[in-house]
Design a protein around this motif. Structure first.
Motif, PDB file in Angstrom:
ATOM      1  N   ARG A  17       0.882  -1.177   0.000  1.00 20.75           N
ATOM      2  CA  ARG A  17       0.000   0.000   0.000  1.00 20.75           C
ATOM      3  C   ARG A  17       0.908   1.212   0.000  1.00 20.75           C
ATOM      4  N   GLU A  18       0.571   2.198  -0.840  1.00 20.22           N
ATOM      5  CA  GLU A  18       1.354   3.426  -0.902  1.00 20.22           C
ATOM      6  C   GLU A  18       0.476   4.588  -0.457  1.00 20.22           C
ATOM      7  N   ARG A  19       1.004   5.356   0.450  1.00 19.43           N
ATOM      8  CA  ARG A  19       0.265   6.491   1.014  1.00 19.43           C
ATOM      9  C   ARG A  19      -0.239   7.401  -0.097  1.00 19.43           C
ATOM     10  N   GLY A  20      -1.570   7.666  -0.081  1.00 17.63           N
ATOM     11  CA  GLY A  20      -2.183   8.533  -1.061  1.00 17.63           C
ATOM     12  C   GLY A  20      -2.599   7.848  -2.352  1.00 17.63           C
ATOM     13  N   VAL A  21      -2.242   6.573  -2.512  1.00 15.94           N
ATOM     14  CA  VAL A  21      -2.624   5.822  -3.711  1.00 15.94           C
ATOM     15  C   VAL A  21      -3.796   4.914  -3.351  1.00 15.94           C
ATOM     16  N   HIS A  22      -4.868   4.991  -4.106  1.00 14.67           N
ATOM     17  CA  HIS A  22      -6.083   4.204  -3.843  1.00 14.67           C
ATOM     18  C   HIS A  22      -6.606   4.442  -2.428  1.00 14.67           C
ATOM     19  N   GLY A  23      -6.418   5.652  -1.920  1.00 14.59           N
ATOM     20  CA  GLY A  23      -6.949   6.014  -0.611  1.00 14.59           C
ATOM     21  C   GLY A  23      -6.177   5.480   0.581  1.00 14.59           C
ATOM     22  N   SER A  24      -4.988   4.933   0.374  1.00 18.45           N
ATOM     23  CA  SER A  24      -4.232   4.383   1.500  1.00 18.45           C
ATOM     24  C   SER A  24      -3.701   5.503   2.394  1.00 18.45           C
ATOM     25  N   PRO A  25      -3.881   5.358   3.711  1.00 19.91           N
ATOM     26  CA  PRO A  25      -3.336   6.355   4.635  1.00 19.91           C
ATOM     27  C   PRO A  25      -1.866   6.097   4.988  1.00 19.91           C
ATOM     28  N   VAL A  26      -1.330   4.941   4.564  1.00 17.79           N
ATOM     29  CA  VAL A  26       0.025   4.550   4.975  1.00 17.79           C
ATOM     30  C   VAL A  26       0.807   3.929   3.818  1.00 17.79           C
ATOM     31  N   ASN A  27       2.130   3.910   3.995  1.00 19.59           N
ATOM     32  CA  ASN A  27       3.001   3.072   3.186  1.00 19.59           C
ATOM     33  C   ASN A  27       3.159   1.772   3.968  1.00 19.59           C
ATOM     34  N   GLN A  28       2.878   0.653   3.318  1.00 19.53           N
ATOM     35  CA  GLN A  28       2.925  -0.607   4.053  1.00 19.53           C
ATOM     36  C   GLN A  28       3.256  -1.771   3.111  1.00 19.53           C
ATOM     37  N   TYR A  29       4.259  -2.537   3.498  1.00 12.06           N
ATOM     38  CA  TYR A  29       4.614  -3.764   2.798  1.00 12.06           C
ATOM     39  C   TYR A  29       4.009  -4.894   3.613  1.00 12.06           C
ATOM     40  N   ALA A  30       3.187  -5.752   2.997  1.00 10.85           N
ATOM     41  CA  ALA A  30       2.428  -6.729   3.776  1.00 10.85           C
ATOM     42  C   ALA A  30       2.185  -8.015   2.984  1.00 10.85           C
ATOM     43  N   PRO A  31       3.199  -8.836   2.754  1.00 13.79           N
ATOM     44  CA  PRO A  31       2.997 -10.080   2.015  1.00 13.79           C
ATOM     45  C   PRO A  31       1.972 -10.984   2.695  1.00 13.79           C
ATOM     46  N   PHE A  32       1.190 -11.671   1.866  1.00 13.93           N
ATOM     47  CA  PHE A  32       0.157 -12.584   2.357  1.00 13.93           C
ATOM     48  C   PHE A  32       0.426 -13.959   1.758  1.00 13.93           C
ATOM     49  N   TYR A  33       0.378 -14.993   2.603  1.00 10.04           N
ATOM     50  CA  TYR A  33       0.703 -16.359   2.207  1.00 10.04           C
ATOM     51  C   TYR A  33      -0.488 -17.287   2.435  1.00 10.04           C
ATOM     52  N   LEU A  34      -0.644 -18.252   1.556  1.00 14.55           N
ATOM     53  CA  LEU A  34      -1.502 -19.409   1.782  1.00 14.55           C
ATOM     54  C   LEU A  34      -0.598 -20.631   1.647  1.00 14.55           C
ATOM     55  N   TRP A  35      -0.473 -21.380   2.742  1.00 12.84           N
ATOM     56  CA  TRP A  35       0.422 -22.533   2.793  1.00 12.84           C
ATOM     57  C   TRP A  35      -0.358 -23.824   2.638  1.00 12.84           C
ATOM     58  N   ASN A  36       0.215 -24.750   1.862  1.00 14.71           N
ATOM     59  CA  ASN A  36      -0.343 -26.102   1.752  1.00 14.71           C
ATOM     60  C   ASN A  36       0.095 -26.975   2.913  1.00 14.71           C
ATOM     61  N   THR A  37       1.308 -26.702   3.426  1.00 13.22           N
ATOM     62  CA  THR A  37       1.845 -27.545   4.501  1.00 13.22           C
ATOM     63  C   THR A  37       2.465 -26.693   5.600  1.00 13.22           C
ATOM     64  N   VAL A  38       2.354 -27.181   6.814  1.00 15.67           N
ATOM     65  CA  VAL A  38       3.007 -26.531   7.945  1.00 15.67           C
ATOM     66  C   VAL A  38       4.518 -26.644   7.791  1.00 15.67           C
ATOM     67  N   ALA A  39       5.001 -27.760   7.243  1.00 19.75           N
ATOM     68  CA  ALA A  39       6.449 -27.935   7.057  1.00 19.75           C
ATOM     69  C   ALA A  39       7.009 -26.858   6.133  1.00 19.75           C
ATOM     70  N   GLY A  40       6.294 -26.540   5.055  1.00 16.51           N
ATOM     71  CA  GLY A  40       6.752 -25.489   4.149  1.00 16.51           C
ATOM     72  C   GLY A  40       6.804 -24.135   4.845  1.00 16.51           C
ATOM     73  N   MET A  41       5.769 -23.843   5.636  1.00 18.75           N
ATOM     74  CA  MET A  41       5.717 -22.584   6.382  1.00 18.75           C
ATOM     75  C   MET A  41       6.862 -22.517   7.395  1.00 18.75           C
ATOM     76  N   ASN A  42       7.083 -23.599   8.118  1.00 17.40           N
ATOM     77  CA  ASN A  42       8.140 -23.609   9.121  1.00 17.40           C
ATOM     78  C   ASN A  42       9.523 -23.510   8.497  1.00 17.40           C
ATOM     79  N   THR A  43       9.724 -24.149   7.350  1.00 17.67           N
ATOM     80  CA  THR A  43      11.009 -24.040   6.664  1.00 17.67           C
ATOM     81  C   THR A  43      11.284 -22.591   6.290  1.00 17.67           C
ATOM     82  N   PHE A  44      10.241 -21.880   5.873  1.00 18.35           N
ATOM     83  CA  PHE A  44      10.391 -20.464   5.557  1.00 18.35           C
ATOM     84  C   PHE A  44      10.693 -19.646   6.812  1.00 18.35           C
ATOM     85  N   LEU A  45       9.882 -19.824   7.863  1.00 20.07           N
ATOM     86  CA  LEU A  45      10.027 -19.019   9.073  1.00 20.07           C
ATOM     87  C   LEU A  45      11.346 -19.272   9.798  1.00 20.07           C
ATOM     88  N   TRP A  46      11.782 -20.517   9.870  1.00 19.87           N
ATOM     89  CA  TRP A  46      12.969 -20.845  10.658  1.00 19.87           C
ATOM     90  C   TRP A  46      14.233 -20.875   9.806  1.00 19.87           C
TER      91      TRP A  46
END
Length: 194
Positions: free
Chosen positions: A44-73
């Motif tokens: 989101r970029e402040r002032g673009v499409h009504g956003s009040p903030v600059n914000q980087y916010a990746p969103f994930y959908l995981w098939n497996t907990v192992a894949g998520m944990n490998t990423f996080l750890w």
């Protein structure tokens, strides 16, 4: 399915070109990540499409907990933490996933809506309503996909959708999609998750 997101709210005068360049440089690193359904690199970029903030916010959908944990750890999350500081990572249990009527189109926008679940709410009805909402959004013109999930530690539900055009037909925080890594998207179970 597990949903996950972290947000980095950036200063109002932050050069978001830095985020665009970073995603261009590293976005493809998760294009073949084992256990990942999809990762939407969101901004989101402040002032673009009504956003009040600059914000980087990746969103994930995981098939497996192992894949998520490998990423996080492992190195995936460590590099982000080294560059921006370690963010709080939100996680939700999947309730529903639906491919949209524009599933073959590139995702240009994302909408995320988080809502608290009232104390008096019947949980089975709340979960069913969230799954129904994901299905409804997926049937809207321009919808690439929709998902619903629940955070049982905060009793909060989230609805996440990707869109091929602006404005999306969904309410919530609007993000630009800078890149979509989707190595396991076709393996995400469709429909209700229970």
């Amino acid at each position: 399915m597990h949903a996950m997101q972290y947000e980095r709210t950036l200063p109002a005068d932050y050069d978001t070109g830095v985020i665009h360049a970073r995603v261009s440089r590293v976005g493809r690193l998760l294009d073949d990540w084992e256990g990942l359904g999809l990762k939407a690199y969101l901004l989101r970029e402040r002032g673009v499409h009504g956003s009040p903030v600059n914000q980087y916010a990746p969103f994930y959908l995981w098939n497996t907990v192992a894949g998520m944990n490998t990423f996080l750890w492992g190195d995936g999350f460590r590099k982000l933490s080294d560059d921006f500081g370690r963010p709080t990572v939100r996680q939700w249990t999947g309730l529903a996933y639906e491919e949209g009527v524009a599933a073959g189109s590139p995702a240009l926008f994302a909408v995320r809506r988080r809502e608290p679940v009232p104390e008096e709410a019947v949980l089975s009805e709340t979960a069913r309503d969230a799954a129904d909402e994901a299905g409804r959004l997926a049937r809207e013109e321009g919808a690439v996909l929709a998902a619903a999930a629940m955070d049982t530690s905060r009793w909060e539900r989230v609805c996440f959708s990707l869109w091929e055009h602006d404005p999306p037909k969904a309410d919530g925080d609007l993000f630009q999609v800078l890149h979509l890594s989707a190595p396991g998207r076709t393996a995400l179970d469709g429909g209700r998750q229970w």
